[in-house]
Design an enzyme around this catalytic site. Structure first.
Site, mmCIF file in Angstrom:
data_model
loop_
_atom_site.group_PDB
_atom_site.id
_atom_site.type_symbol
_atom_site.label_atom_id
_atom_site.label_comp_id
_atom_site.label_asym_id
_atom_site.label_seq_id
_atom_site.Cartn_x
_atom_site.Cartn_y
_atom_site.Cartn_z
ATOM 1 N N THR B 54 0.387 -1.103 -0.055
ATOM 2 C CA THR B 54 0.300 -0.169 0.305
ATOM 3 C C THR B 54 0.924 0.998 0.090
ATOM 4 O O THR B 54 1.687 1.373 -0.759
ATOM 5 C CB THR B 54 -0.560 -0.139 1.108
ATOM 6 O OG1 THR B 54 -0.385 -0.248 2.244
ATOM 7 C CG2 THR B 54 -2.232 -1.111 0.348
ATOM 8 N N THR B 55 1.126 1.871 1.166
ATOM 9 C CA THR B 55 1.089 3.826 0.675
ATOM 10 C C THR B 55 2.759 3.383 1.295
ATOM 11 O O THR B 55 3.390 3.731 2.110
ATOM 12 C CB THR B 55 0.708 4.047 1.602
ATOM 13 O OG1 THR B 55 -0.864 3.984 1.499
ATOM 14 C CG2 THR B 55 0.373 5.726 1.887
#
Lengths: 258, 281
Positions: B54-55
């Site tokens: 993800t981020t």
């Protein structure tokens, strides 16, 4: 119809070995030795870019003397072998012994199968967790491997250089003193006494404490500073007899016999 | 593979001048070692085969650049991994992070690392930062077929430019388009929220420690609003990974250094859950 002359295998091997030795003897020497922080490589090399000392992998380095194009091929092969092996398995699985074996087999095959042996002598060194687990392998033109302890010299006047290096060698010496010992030894080449300086030295270390890739070149201002420090610790003269240094502090290691 | 050399000696292919690129060398000599994802049947959606990373956030500060990532990987609505590593040392002066199809991204990063080191060892000097950025774009292009099948992976490259003495950030799209980002950037599922946070917290005069705090704040904001991004896990002691690249080279921050920053952020958020506010006007 012409018949080829018969040459006995003994004679052929001897001729090849003489040829290779002569070729290697034409070049300048290189030394490899342990110091308190790892392994030091010093080569007598005028060129800034055509290296005799190189990185092979995280903990493993390469040094060579002799014909540049031949050992450059070996170096490239070693880099590719190490990178492929480390990528296929894990970085920890690339070892100096593995590379030394590959070089030995390669040089051995060239020596026995081709007319012209390669005029090179190489060293593969791996820095370990501590000084006792350091490995230094010398591989000669015919593919023989020697597991060296502590120090070695290779090149034209390896014997004279080794003798001079042993006078000053101390495994627990700091880098500046180890470099000074190496320069003292290289100055004994071909029976001449030369004054070496930063301009004709190629210096690199495998530094035990360094993270990830242990190989580092020492050049420019840092090299000049180290040479100055080494001179300060062991006196300006290259003679062993006058080694009783006026230097300060930790130069007591000078007395320790190798 | 390499154990099977004939007679134990290095094959001639190893000692020919050949390509400077490790990937090209492998594809010529050991194609079996390169990932063979291209062989996947067409028309299948393989997204469930590998989790999503993800981020990632990155921001520059005077004299360097910070790269940070959360630790979560998700498979649909399931948390596939709580302590995943999405950041990688690329070489002494650069680092790369990945978002998207995790299995492909990790392999891409591993190959990229060898690619840069191989070039440096072979040529005796490292690639320029632009050269590194272009090389990554090129490798990403090879993944286009997979991206079409749902295995989208995008990297974020940060590096210290020794010539200009600044930290720089490069982002990519899935077809290998390369974009230089200025000041800060974020990629991955929580990037929209992280970028909003970075926009409000970034200033030109951050020091290294402040830049790390800004990165952790941005990841906290991403985790706050994006379910696929993991926030600091104080119970399991799982905190973001943070890499810093300066003229001293690459450094991964020690776990306790990041823990100190992350715990301070968590404590502060217990007072003010939405985090620091920016002055108006």
């Amino acid at each position: 119809m012409t018949m080829p002359f018969y040459v006995s295998p003994e004679q052929s091997m001897k001729d090849k070995a003489d040829y290779a030795r002569k070729g290697i003897a034409r070049g300048r020497s290189a030394v490899v030795l342990q110091y308190d922080g790892g392994i030091l490589f010093v080569a007598d090399n005028m060129s800034r870019t055509l290296h005799k000392i190189s990185e092979l992998y995280d903990r493993v380095a390469f040094a060579a003397v002799g014909r540049y194009n031949e050992f450059e091929n070996l170096r490239l092969g070693g880099v590719r072998y190490a990178d492929s092996h480390g990528y296929a398995y894990d970085r920890r699985d690339v070892t100096g012994r593995m590379l030394a074996n590959a070089y030995a087999q390669t040089l051995g095959t060239v020596f026995s199968e081709s007319n012209k042996p390669w005029e090179v002598e190489i060293v593969v060194a791996e820095v370990g967790e501590d000084a006792d687990s350091d490995q230094i392998y010398r591989i000669t033109f015919d593919g023989s491997v020697v597991d060296e302890k502590g120090l070695l010299a290779m090149g034209g006047s390896a014997d004279a250089v080794t003798t001079a290096l042993k006078e000053r060698f101390d495994r627990d010496a700091p880098l500046s003193e180890a470099l000074s010992a190496a320069m003292h030894a290289l100055a004994h080449e071909n029976g001449e006494r030369r004054e070496l300086d930063a301009a004709n030295l190629e210096v690199a270390v495998l530094e035990r404490a360094r993270e990830h890739r242990k190989f580092r070149r020492i050049q420019g201002a840092r090299l000049t500073r180290l040479i100055e420090q080494g001179r300060g610790a062991s006196g300006p003269s290259s003679s062993a007899a006058s080694g009783a240094a006026e230097g300060s502090g930790d130069s007591g290691a000078e007395d320790a016999d190798s | 593979m390499s154990q099977a050399f004939e007679g134990g000696r290095l094959p001639a292919m190893y000692m020919n001048p050949g390509p400077a690129s490790f990937t090209e060398f492998l594809s010529a000599v050991h194609p079996d070692l390169l990932p063979r994802w291209q062989d996947l049947p067409h028309g299948t959606d393989g997204r469930s085969l590998t989790p999503e990373a993800t981020t990632i956030v990155a921001l520059t500060f005077p004299g360097g650049v910070v790269l940070a990532g959360d630790r979560r990987a998700t498979s649909g609505t399931t948390i596939a991994n709580r302590d995943m590593e999405k950041l990688f040392r690329a070489d002494e002066f650069s680092a790369v992070a990945i978002a998207g199809a995790a299995g492909i991204g990790i392999e891409l990063a591993r190959l990229y690392q060898v690619e840069l080191e191989h070039y440096e060892k072979r040529e005796g000097r490292p690639l320029s930062l632009e050269g590194k950025a272009n090389r990554l774009a090129n490798m990403l292009r090879g993944n286009l077929g997979l991206a079409m099948q749902g295995f989208v992976v995008v990297p974020l490259l940060v590096g210290y430019d020794e010539g200009r003495e600044v930290g720089r950030i490069f982002s990519y799209d899935p077809v290998g388009g390369r974009y230089e980002e200025h000041r800060y950037h974020s990629i991955g599922s929580g990037s929209v929220y992280a970028r909003g946070s970075l926009k409000k917290l970034f200033t030109e005069d951050l020091d290294e420690r402040q830049a790390v705090t800004v990165a952790v704040q941005a990841l906290y904001d991403a985790a706050d609003d994006d379910s696929a991004t993991g926030g600091p896990d104080v119970h399991r002691k799982i905190y973001p990974l943070v890499d810093v690249v300066t003229d001293d080279g690459y450094r991964r921050l020690a776990a306790d250094e990041v823990a100190a920053v992350a715990e301070a952020v968590v404590t502060e958020r217990s007072e003010r859950p939405d985090g620091p506010t920016a002055p108006i006007g």
